[in-house]
Design an enzyme around this catalytic site. Structure first.
Site, PDB file in Angstrom:
ATOM      1  N   SER A  77       0.860  -1.195   0.000  1.00 48.26           N
ATOM      2  CA  SER A  77       0.000   0.000   0.000  1.00 48.26           C
ATOM      3  C   SER A  77       0.887   1.233   0.000  1.00 48.26           C
ATOM      4  O   SER A  77       1.995   1.205   0.548  1.00 48.26           O
ATOM      5  CB  SER A  77      -0.884   0.005   1.256  1.00 48.26           C
ATOM      6  N   TYR A 132      -1.360  -0.437  10.436  1.00 53.93           N
ATOM      7  CA  TYR A 132      -1.585  -0.839   9.036  1.00 53.93           C
ATOM      8  C   TYR A 132      -0.430  -0.358   8.163  1.00 53.93           C
ATOM      9  O   TYR A 132       0.158  -1.122   7.390  1.00 53.93           O
ATOM     10  CB  TYR A 132      -2.909  -0.239   8.562  1.00 53.93           C
TER      11      TYR A 132
HETATM   12  P1  NDP Z   1     -11.566  -5.669   1.516  1.00 55.31           P
HETATM   13  O1  NDP Z   1     -11.889  -5.374   2.922  1.00 55.31           O
HETATM   14  O2  NDP Z   1     -12.628  -5.559   0.497  1.00 55.31           O
HETATM   15  O3  NDP Z   1     -10.914  -7.103   1.384  1.00 55.31           O
HETATM   16  C1  NDP Z   1     -10.074  -7.632   2.353  1.00 55.31           C
HETATM   17  C2  NDP Z   1      -9.982  -9.114   2.104  1.00 55.31           C
HETATM   18  O4  NDP Z   1      -9.049  -9.695   3.040  1.00 55.31           O
HETATM   19  C3  NDP Z   1     -11.306  -9.822   2.282  1.00 55.31           C
HETATM   20  O5  NDP Z   1     -11.527 -10.646   1.167  1.00 55.31           O
HETATM   21  C4  NDP Z   1     -11.122 -10.644   3.543  1.00 55.31           C
HETATM   22  O6  NDP Z   1     -11.782 -11.906   3.407  1.00 55.31           O
HETATM   23  C5  NDP Z   1      -9.616 -10.875   3.537  1.00 55.31           C
HETATM   24  N1  NDP Z   1      -9.115 -11.180   4.869  1.00 55.31           N
HETATM   25  C6  NDP Z   1      -9.058 -10.368   5.942  1.00 55.31           C
HETATM   26  N2  NDP Z   1      -8.589 -11.045   6.999  1.00 55.31           N
HETATM   27  C7  NDP Z   1      -8.346 -12.322   6.582  1.00 55.31           C
HETATM   28  C8  NDP Z   1      -7.891 -13.493   7.199  1.00 55.31           C
HETATM   29  N3  NDP Z   1      -7.552 -13.528   8.500  1.00 55.31           N
HETATM   30  N4  NDP Z   1      -7.774 -14.599   6.455  1.00 55.31           N
HETATM   31  C9  NDP Z   1      -8.105 -14.598   5.141  1.00 55.31           C
HETATM   32  N5  NDP Z   1      -8.557 -13.521   4.502  1.00 55.31           N
HETATM   33  C10 NDP Z   1      -8.691 -12.393   5.218  1.00 55.31           C
HETATM   34  O7  NDP Z   1     -10.360  -4.670   1.169  1.00 55.31           O
HETATM   35  P2  NDP Z   1      -9.449  -4.522  -0.129  1.00 55.31           P
HETATM   36  O8  NDP Z   1      -9.908  -5.374  -1.208  1.00 55.31           O
HETATM   37  O9  NDP Z   1      -9.311  -3.080  -0.370  1.00 55.31           O
HETATM   38  O10 NDP Z   1      -8.064  -5.048   0.444  1.00 55.31           O
HETATM   39  C11 NDP Z   1      -7.291  -6.033  -0.223  1.00 55.31           C
HETATM   40  C12 NDP Z   1      -5.820  -5.717   0.001  1.00 55.31           C
HETATM   41  O11 NDP Z   1      -5.519  -4.498  -0.656  1.00 55.31           O
HETATM   42  C13 NDP Z   1      -5.442  -5.530   1.468  1.00 55.31           C
HETATM   43  O12 NDP Z   1      -4.182  -6.108   1.721  1.00 55.31           O
HETATM   44  C14 NDP Z   1      -5.343  -4.020   1.589  1.00 55.31           C
HETATM   45  O13 NDP Z   1      -4.488  -3.638   2.626  1.00 55.31           O
HETATM   46  C15 NDP Z   1      -4.785  -3.674   0.223  1.00 55.31           C
HETATM   47  N6  NDP Z   1      -4.942  -2.300  -0.181  1.00 55.31           N
HETATM   48  C16 NDP Z   1      -6.184  -1.747  -0.328  1.00 55.31           C
HETATM   49  C17 NDP Z   1      -6.300  -0.417  -0.707  1.00 55.31           C
HETATM   50  C18 NDP Z   1      -7.616   0.234  -0.854  1.00 55.31           C
HETATM   51  O14 NDP Z   1      -7.654   1.474  -0.890  1.00 55.31           O
HETATM   52  N7  NDP Z   1      -8.716  -0.493  -0.957  1.00 55.31           N
HETATM   53  C19 NDP Z   1      -5.118   0.408  -0.977  1.00 55.31           C
HETATM   54  C20 NDP Z   1      -3.864  -0.283  -0.803  1.00 55.31           C
HETATM   55  C21 NDP Z   1      -3.796  -1.579  -0.435  1.00 55.31           C
HETATM   56  P3  NDP Z   1     -12.627 -12.636   4.575  1.00 55.31           P
HETATM   57  O15 NDP Z   1     -13.084 -11.586   5.542  1.00 55.31           O
HETATM   58  O16 NDP Z   1     -13.737 -13.296   3.844  1.00 55.31           O
HETATM   59  O17 NDP Z   1     -11.657 -13.610   5.150  1.00 55.31           O
END
Ligand code: NDP
Length: 255
Positions: free
Chosen positions: A149, A162
């Site tokens: 990120s 984070y």
């Molecule tokens: P979301 O909240 O939409 O997605 C997060 C995902 O992570 C979910 O699918 C969730 O699945 C999964 N997750 C969380 N905890 C766990 C766990 N313990 N085990 C398995 N899966 C897990 O957010 P984003 O799509 O935005 O985030 C995806 C990635 O992108 C992250 O790493 C985030 O830090 C990064 N990112 C996002 C940005 C943004 O602005 N959106 C910018 C920069 C980076 P479930 O709960 O079903 O397990």
């Protein structure tokens, strides 16, 4: 999707963590359209099952909690049993525990580090072990993509844990790339800017969130599709000689 050959993922199997929403679900559709078989991993199995059904036979959903080594190992095993050896891993699962450092709970802090750092590390490690066992050294086609990120580069008020885990991800990527450089595995990190997904809740609809968008140089949230080209590049033959890279794809937000 018709792609120039070096970007095609035909014949490859990818595992994507955090495929139940946001970026992960988007990457799963993208890779499937590029010809890959896709293993969708997350805790919310109802969501990944629905996505797998929507994508079709090239997709398979597996329960995975990245904070558990056993869960990661079992999910890889189930994914490979269904769709064959995994040669592309996207360590995308992530979470946040927003709040001033003086108020963040120990549990929140551990959840963020366990998910964003240790979870990504163990996911990459399990992927690399399996790729090595499957003989990736000969093909040079192993690909691990870490989702960092731009918060790795910025300071702010209210997301210190984070941001620190994402800075750690960038350095982890370089170190894993160095360790596996002669094993046929490339490890690269993408650092996106702010994209509308579930992770920020409704923050960007609040006055504070709208002010933040207005302060971005392009006065907008980054479109999710803006990650597609780099995600295809890092997964495909096109990036054969690129490993240890950390690249901002952030609509200029970090400038
Ligand atoms: P979301 O909240 O939409 O997605 C997060 C995902 O992570 C979910 O699918 C969730 O699945 C999964 N997750 C969380 N905890 C766990 C766990 N313990 N085990 C398995 N899966 C897990 O957010 P984003 O799509 O935005 O985030 C995806 C990635 O992108 C992250 O790493 C985030 O830090 C990064 N990112 C996002 C940005 C943004 O602005 N959106 C910018 C920069 C980076 P479930 O709960 O079903 O397990």
């Amino acid at each position: 999707m018709t792609l120039p050959l070096p970007f095609s993922l035909a014949g490859r199997t990818a595992l994507i963590t955090g495929a139940s929403s946001g970026l992960g679900a988007h990457f799963a559709r993208l890779y499937a359209q590029a010809g890959a078989k896709v293993v969708l991993a997350a805790r919310r199995t109802d969501r990944i099952a629905a996505l797998a059904q929507d994508i079709g036979p090239a997709a398979h959903a597996v329960a995975m909690d990245v904070t558990s080594e056993d869960s990661i190992t079992s999910a890889f095993a189930a994914g490979e049993a269904a769709l064959g050896p995994i040669a592309i891993v996207v360590a995308n699962a992530g979470t946040s525990a927003p709040g001033r450092a003086t108020h963040v709970s120990e549990a929140g802090l551990r959840m963020v580090t366990d998910t964003n750092f240790t979870g990504a590390y163990l996911t990459a490690r399990e992927g690399a072990r399996r790729m090595m066992a499957a003989g990736v050294k000969e093909t040079g086609q192993g690909r691990i993509i870490l989702i960092g990120s731009i918060t790795a580069l910025l300071t702010g008020e209210g997301d210190s844990a984070y941001a620190a885990t994402k800075a750690a991800i960038a350095h982890l990527g370089r170190n894993l790339a160095r360790e596996w450089v002669r094993q046929g595995i490339n490890v690269n990190t993408i650092q996106p800017g702010y994209i509308q997904t579930e992770i920020a809740g409704d923050f960007f609809e609040t006055d504070l969130g709208k002010a933040k968008i207005a302060a971005f140089h392009r006065r907008r949230m980054q479109p999710i599709e803006s990650l597609d080209a780099m995600m295809l590049y890092f997964a495909s033959e096109a990036s054969a000689c690129v490993t240890g890279a950390v690249i901002n794809v952030d609509d200029g937000q970090s400038l």
